[in-house]
Scaffold this motif. Structure first.
Motif, mmCIF file in Angstrom:
data_model
loop_
_atom_site.group_PDB
_atom_site.id
_atom_site.type_symbol
_atom_site.label_atom_id
_atom_site.label_comp_id
_atom_site.label_asym_id
_atom_site.label_seq_id
_atom_site.Cartn_x
_atom_site.Cartn_y
_atom_site.Cartn_z
ATOM 1 N N TYR A 1 4.650 19.202 5.808
ATOM 2 C CA TYR A 1 6.037 19.690 5.795
ATOM 3 C C TYR A 1 7.012 18.566 5.449
ATOM 4 C CZ TYR A 1 10.296 22.002 7.567
ATOM 5 O OH TYR A 1 11.551 22.567 7.698
ATOM 6 N N GLU A 2 6.823 17.380 6.031
ATOM 7 C CA GLU A 2 7.748 16.262 5.835
ATOM 8 C C GLU A 2 7.354 15.354 4.675
ATOM 9 O OE1 GLU A 2 10.444 16.218 7.341
ATOM 10 O OE2 GLU A 2 10.209 17.214 9.281
ATOM 11 N N GLY A 3 6.116 15.498 4.179
ATOM 12 C CA GLY A 3 5.661 14.606 3.113
ATOM 13 C C GLY A 3 5.484 13.168 3.588
ATOM 14 N N VAL A 4 4.868 13.004 4.750
ATOM 15 C CA VAL A 4 4.724 11.675 5.357
ATOM 16 C C VAL A 4 3.719 10.839 4.567
ATOM 17 C CG1 VAL A 4 4.111 10.408 7.454
ATOM 18 C CG2 VAL A 4 5.283 12.625 7.632
ATOM 19 N N ILE A 5 4.131 9.625 4.219
ATOM 20 C CA ILE A 5 3.261 8.702 3.483
ATOM 21 C C ILE A 5 2.566 7.728 4.422
ATOM 22 C CG2 ILE A 5 3.201 6.888 1.708
ATOM 23 C CD1 ILE A 5 3.893 9.565 0.527
ATOM 24 N N PHE A 6 3.274 7.286 5.465
ATOM 25 C CA PHE A 6 2.743 6.247 6.355
ATOM 26 C C PHE A 6 3.029 6.603 7.795
ATOM 27 C CE2 PHE A 6 3.237 2.290 8.795
ATOM 28 C CZ PHE A 6 2.099 1.580 8.440
ATOM 29 N N GLU A 7 1.995 6.625 8.615
ATOM 30 C CA GLU A 7 2.157 6.852 10.053
ATOM 31 C C GLU A 7 0.974 6.211 10.769
ATOM 32 O OE1 GLU A 7 2.973 10.324 13.409
ATOM 33 O OE2 GLU A 7 2.677 10.899 11.322
ATOM 34 N N PRO A 8 1.226 5.284 11.677
ATOM 35 C CA PRO A 8 0.127 4.686 12.442
ATOM 36 C C PRO A 8 -0.335 5.640 13.528
ATOM 37 C CG PRO A 8 2.199 3.838 13.236
ATOM 38 C CD PRO A 8 2.533 4.758 12.084
ATOM 39 N N SER A 9 -1.474 5.355 14.105
ATOM 40 C CA SER A 9 -1.964 6.178 15.213
ATOM 41 C C SER A 9 -2.610 5.279 16.247
ATOM 42 C CB SER A 9 -2.975 7.220 14.718
ATOM 43 O OG SER A 9 -4.061 6.586 14.070
ATOM 44 N N ASP B 1 0.830 -1.207 0.000
ATOM 45 C CA ASP B 1 0.000 0.000 0.000
ATOM 46 C C ASP B 1 0.866 1.259 0.000
ATOM 47 O OD1 ASP B 1 -2.223 -1.645 0.109
ATOM 48 O OD2 ASP B 1 -2.533 -1.407 2.266
ATOM 49 N N VAL B 2 1.929 1.233 0.791
ATOM 50 C CA VAL B 2 2.801 2.409 0.889
ATOM 51 C C VAL B 2 3.503 2.670 -0.443
ATOM 52 C CG1 VAL B 2 4.891 3.314 1.995
ATOM 53 C CG2 VAL B 2 3.120 2.222 3.382
ATOM 54 N N ILE B 3 3.951 1.620 -1.093
ATOM 55 C CA ILE B 3 4.604 1.785 -2.400
ATOM 56 C C ILE B 3 3.641 2.428 -3.401
ATOM 57 C CG2 ILE B 3 5.512 0.533 -4.402
ATOM 58 C CD1 ILE B 3 6.723 -1.469 -2.352
ATOM 59 N N ALA B 4 2.410 1.917 -3.430
ATOM 60 C CA ALA B 4 1.421 2.465 -4.363
ATOM 61 C C ALA B 4 1.129 3.931 -4.053
ATOM 62 C CB ALA B 4 0.136 1.635 -4.298
ATOM 63 N N GLU B 5 0.991 4.251 -2.769
ATOM 64 C CA GLU B 5 0.688 5.626 -2.368
ATOM 65 C C GLU B 5 1.863 6.550 -2.650
ATOM 66 O OE1 GLU B 5 -1.947 8.519 -0.531
ATOM 67 O OE2 GLU B 5 -2.191 6.555 -1.477
ATOM 68 N N SER B 6 3.076 6.068 -2.394
ATOM 69 C CA SER B 6 4.265 6.876 -2.623
ATOM 70 C C SER B 6 4.453 7.162 -4.109
ATOM 71 C CB SER B 6 5.494 6.153 -2.059
ATOM 72 O OG SER B 6 6.657 6.894 -2.281
ATOM 73 N N GLU B 7 4.231 6.174 -4.949
ATOM 74 C CA GLU B 7 4.395 6.378 -6.379
ATOM 75 C C GLU B 7 3.311 7.292 -6.950
ATOM 76 O OE1 GLU B 7 4.621 2.414 -7.946
ATOM 77 O OE2 GLU B 7 6.746 2.183 -7.398
ATOM 78 N N ARG B 8 2.178 7.325 -6.263
ATOM 79 C CA ARG B 8 1.108 8.242 -6.689
ATOM 80 C C ARG B 8 1.430 9.678 -6.275
ATOM 81 N NH1 ARG B 8 -3.341 10.651 -4.739
ATOM 82 N NH2 ARG B 8 -3.047 9.828 -2.634
ATOM 83 N N ARG B 9 1.954 9.855 -5.053
ATOM 84 C CA ARG B 9 2.186 11.192 -4.520
ATOM 85 C C ARG B 9 3.535 11.773 -4.934
ATOM 86 N NH1 ARG B 9 0.805 11.436 1.884
ATOM 87 N NH2 ARG B 9 -0.972 10.011 1.945
ATOM 88 N N LYS C 1 10.966 9.731 -5.204
ATOM 89 C CA LYS C 1 11.509 10.321 -3.990
ATOM 90 C C LYS C 1 11.561 9.277 -2.875
ATOM 91 C CE LYS C 1 10.033 15.105 -4.853
ATOM 92 N NZ LYS C 1 9.277 16.261 -4.306
ATOM 93 N N PRO C 2 12.413 9.504 -1.871
ATOM 94 C CA PRO C 2 12.440 8.563 -0.736
ATOM 95 C C PRO C 2 11.060 8.451 -0.092
ATOM 96 C CG PRO C 2 14.308 10.059 -0.633
ATOM 97 C CD PRO C 2 13.406 10.580 -1.726
ATOM 98 N N VAL C 3 10.705 7.272 0.340
ATOM 99 C CA VAL C 3 9.433 7.047 1.021
ATOM 100 C C VAL C 3 9.592 7.512 2.473
ATOM 101 C CG1 VAL C 3 7.711 5.356 1.694
ATOM 102 C CG2 VAL C 3 8.968 5.066 -0.451
ATOM 103 N N VAL C 4 8.650 8.330 2.948
ATOM 104 C CA VAL C 4 8.730 8.862 4.304
ATOM 105 C C VAL C 4 7.679 8.187 5.181
ATOM 106 C CG1 VAL C 4 8.578 10.921 5.759
ATOM 107 C CG2 VAL C 4 9.570 11.089 3.460
ATOM 108 N N VAL C 5 8.140 7.529 6.249
ATOM 109 C CA VAL C 5 7.240 7.003 7.274
ATOM 110 C C VAL C 5 7.587 7.708 8.575
ATOM 111 C CG1 VAL C 5 7.147 4.783 6.071
ATOM 112 C CG2 VAL C 5 8.702 5.067 8.005
ATOM 113 N N ALA C 6 6.652 7.751 9.503
ATOM 114 C CA ALA C 6 6.881 8.589 10.679
ATOM 115 C C ALA C 6 6.349 7.964 11.957
ATOM 116 C CB ALA C 6 6.247 9.967 10.473
ATOM 117 N N SER C 7 6.994 8.358 13.054
ATOM 118 C CA SER C 7 6.556 8.044 14.419
ATOM 119 C C SER C 7 6.729 9.305 15.245
ATOM 120 C CB SER C 7 7.410 6.941 15.045
ATOM 121 O OG SER C 7 7.474 5.788 14.251
ATOM 122 N N GLY C 8 5.976 9.394 16.327
ATOM 123 C CA GLY C 8 6.135 10.505 17.248
ATOM 124 C C GLY C 8 6.190 9.997 18.670
#
Length: 577
Positions: A275-283, A17-25, A29-36
């Motif tokens: 700002y960071e272009g986050v593609i994937f972040e759980p909550s 899913d992340v690959i498909a979303e990243s290639e669409r957006r 570019k590097p794929v950005v995933v995030a945690s806080g």
């Protein structure tokens, strides 16, 4: 580019899913995933799921050849909310710092770190390194105080009426915690209460001021607290006037130059996505209910910042055997560092990899850890012989290695329950421990304790830190003359049979055969006879007798291990009739 994995595990599906979303957006570019993570107190094993979920997906992408950035935002510019209970070196005097940024709060007494945030970050940084988590750290204190978000702040202030309108759509709605899916264990009432009121999910959204709505909160120039009220703002000059309700200080500043404040959470989070272009972040479940940060953020990032909300799952709670849902505001909650003292890193990774994010699970600090290790060892054996199911093989692979390489492992992974029993009996005496462990398999004896490490150290830490003193095993120093004198002829004969077989059965497997075989011999059965209900009763009775004579209790470590640990000479002394 590597082809998509055919594995059926949840990590591979999210990676697809992340690959498909990243290639669409953002193709190419590097794929950005995030945690806080908020270093407001001990960062516990529940918080670790915030990191492990995107880490596992990022690692799968790296295995497939993609360039990935896993951002971990340290929310160290958040306000200090309350004094957490049970933190060593902290007393009620820390309450005077409530409202300051976490990086402006003193570290607990005796800490080598410069402030509160750095103190609690340090243990997590060390644990993430041990777990093989590769990431790019971002300090929100540094981002805000350096002016990195200046344009975003000015943009949010200019569009404050639109932000207020979006938030107003949700302010009258209740925020029930999303019900768990059928695959989840039920969430109890304590968890619901904790989730509804936890952390930034319930933070002030900037509303309620008499001068109107402002999505920006200055920290006071005198007392450093965020107990401030903005009284006016000029879009053209960016002049902002505020007064501190705590100390009475007030000033007018130019927001185009001012760096001592931050956007309120429900605006800050979506701003960062854009700002960071986050593609994937759980909550977490508390961020996924109606009107909560993640839901509102999706609208704000799109309508205000022109960005796109990340894709990502809601993740469920992580519990501890015998403990309620973890909250970092309560004392005594286990951290990843605590877990890594009693279990190897691959095992801890496996616990997060094998369960879908929406499935809750528990981490064992009690006796259950022995069963957990047995399960892990069986999985390792299936992997080695090629009989493992694909999804289990994938979870195992994600546990023992990352795209960067293998995690450290124990050269001779002896059973955890055996190691725990041995160090329990020897009290960690190295020479005694090596003697016993060498006797486990005389045909292939252990030559150095280092072969059994780090698992041996984990088992010893578990015994010394998690097993109550009254549950520890203490071998008798002298025979129980009274009990031995009271035995009937049948019990005496069973002990003689055991002692006669010690020399020829002195290994873990041999002693296992012997202790189960003595009641069979007493019943006139063959050594390989299948157990009957009557035989099982006789075996239990024989085992209880051995425990009483050896450790003065009805139960204890597995008897073959206990006999090895006690040693043949001492066993003969304690059981001689």
């Amino acid at each position: 580019m590597a082809q998509s994995s055919t594995e059926t595990d949840w990590v591979s599906r999210f990676a697809d899913d992340v690959i498909a979303e990243s290639e669409r957006r953002a193709p190419g570019k590097p794929v950005v995933v995030a945690s806080g993570l908020s270093p407001s107190g001990p960062i516990h094993l529940g918080n670790l799921r915030e990191v492990m979920t995107p880490h596992l997906v990022a690692d799968e992408l790296r295995r497939r050849g993609y360039e990935v950035r896993h951002l971990i935002s340290w929310d160290d510019y958040d306000r200090y909310r309350k004094v957490p209970a049970g933190v060593e070196g902290v007393d009620d005097s820390w309450a005077e710092h409530i409202g300051k940024p976490l990086t402006s709060v003193p570290a607990p007494a005796g800490s080598p770190h410069p402030n509160w945030a750095e103190h609690f970050k340090a243990a997590m940084v060390e644990s993430l390194a041990a777990l093989g988590v590769e990431y790019d750290p971002i300090s929100q204190t540094r981002q805000y105080t350096s002016g990195a978000y200046r344009e975003q702040i000015l943009h949010a202030m200019k569009h404050r009426a639109e932000i207020d309108g979006i938030l107003a759509q949700y302010r009258t709605k209740k925020n029930p915690v999303k019900k768990p899916q059928k695959s989840q264990k039920p969430v109890d009432e304590a968890e619901l209460e904790a989730a509804e009121g936890s952390g930034a999910a319930s933070e002030d959204d900037g509303s309620g001021g008499s001068a109107g709505y402002f999505p920006y909160k200055p920290y006071c120039g005198q007392c450093e607290k965020d107990l401030t009220a903005v009284s006016s703002y000029n879009d053209d000059t960016t002049e902002l006037t505020y007064v501190c309700t705590a100390c009475g200080f007030g000033e007018t500043v130019r927001l185009s130059e001012f760096n001592r404040g931050k956007l309120v959470w429900k605006v800050d989070w979506p701003m960062r996505w854009a700002y960071e272009g986050v593609i994937f972040e759980p909550s977490g479940v508390d961020h996924s209910s109606p009107g909560s940060s993640f839901v509102v953020g999706g609208q704000i990032v799109r309508e205000i910042f022109g960005g796109v909300q990340p894709i990502g799952p809601m993740y469920a709670f992580v519990g501890i055997s015998g403990m309620a849902k973890m909250s970092s505001s309560r004392g005594g909650v286990p951290t990843p560092a605590d877990a890594l003292k009693i279990m190897e890193a691959p095992l801890l990774r496996w616990l997060y990899a094998r369960r879908k994010p929406n499935q809750s699970f528990k981490i064992a600090f009690d006796q259950e850890i022995q069963r957990l290790y047995d399960e892990w060892d069986k999985l390792e054996a299936k992997v080695a012989e090629g009989s493992v199911l694909p999804a289990d093989a994938a979870a195992h692979s994600r546990a023992v290695r990352t795209a960067a390489g293998e995690l450290p492992k124990t050269p001779r992974p002896l059973p955890y329950r055996t190691l725990a029993s041995v160090v329990d009996i020897t009290a960690g005496h190295d020479e005694q421990t090596l003697r016993i462990l060498s006797d486990l398999d005389p045909a292939n004896p252990l030559t150095s304790l280092d072969e059994a490490r780090p698992r041996l150290d984990c088992a010893e830490n578990w015994i010394t830190t998690q097993v109550p003193a009254e549950a520890r095993t203490i071998v008798r120093s002298e025979p129980d003359a009274e009990l031995l004198g009271s035995l009937d002829d049948e019990a005496r004969e069973s002990l003689r049979l055991l002692l006669d077989g010690l020399d020829t059965h002195w290994s873990l497997d041999g002693l296992t055969t012997l202790v189960y075989g003595v009641p069979k011999m007493m019943a006139g059965l063959e050594p390989d006879a299948k157990p009957t209900p009557e035989l099982k009763v006789a075996q239990r009775s024989f085992f209880a007798l051995l425990y009483r004579l050896l450790v003065s209790r009805d139960t204890g470590p597995r008897l073959p291990t206990l006999l090895l640990a006690v040693g043949a000479d001492r066993v003969r002394k304690l059981l001689a009739v």
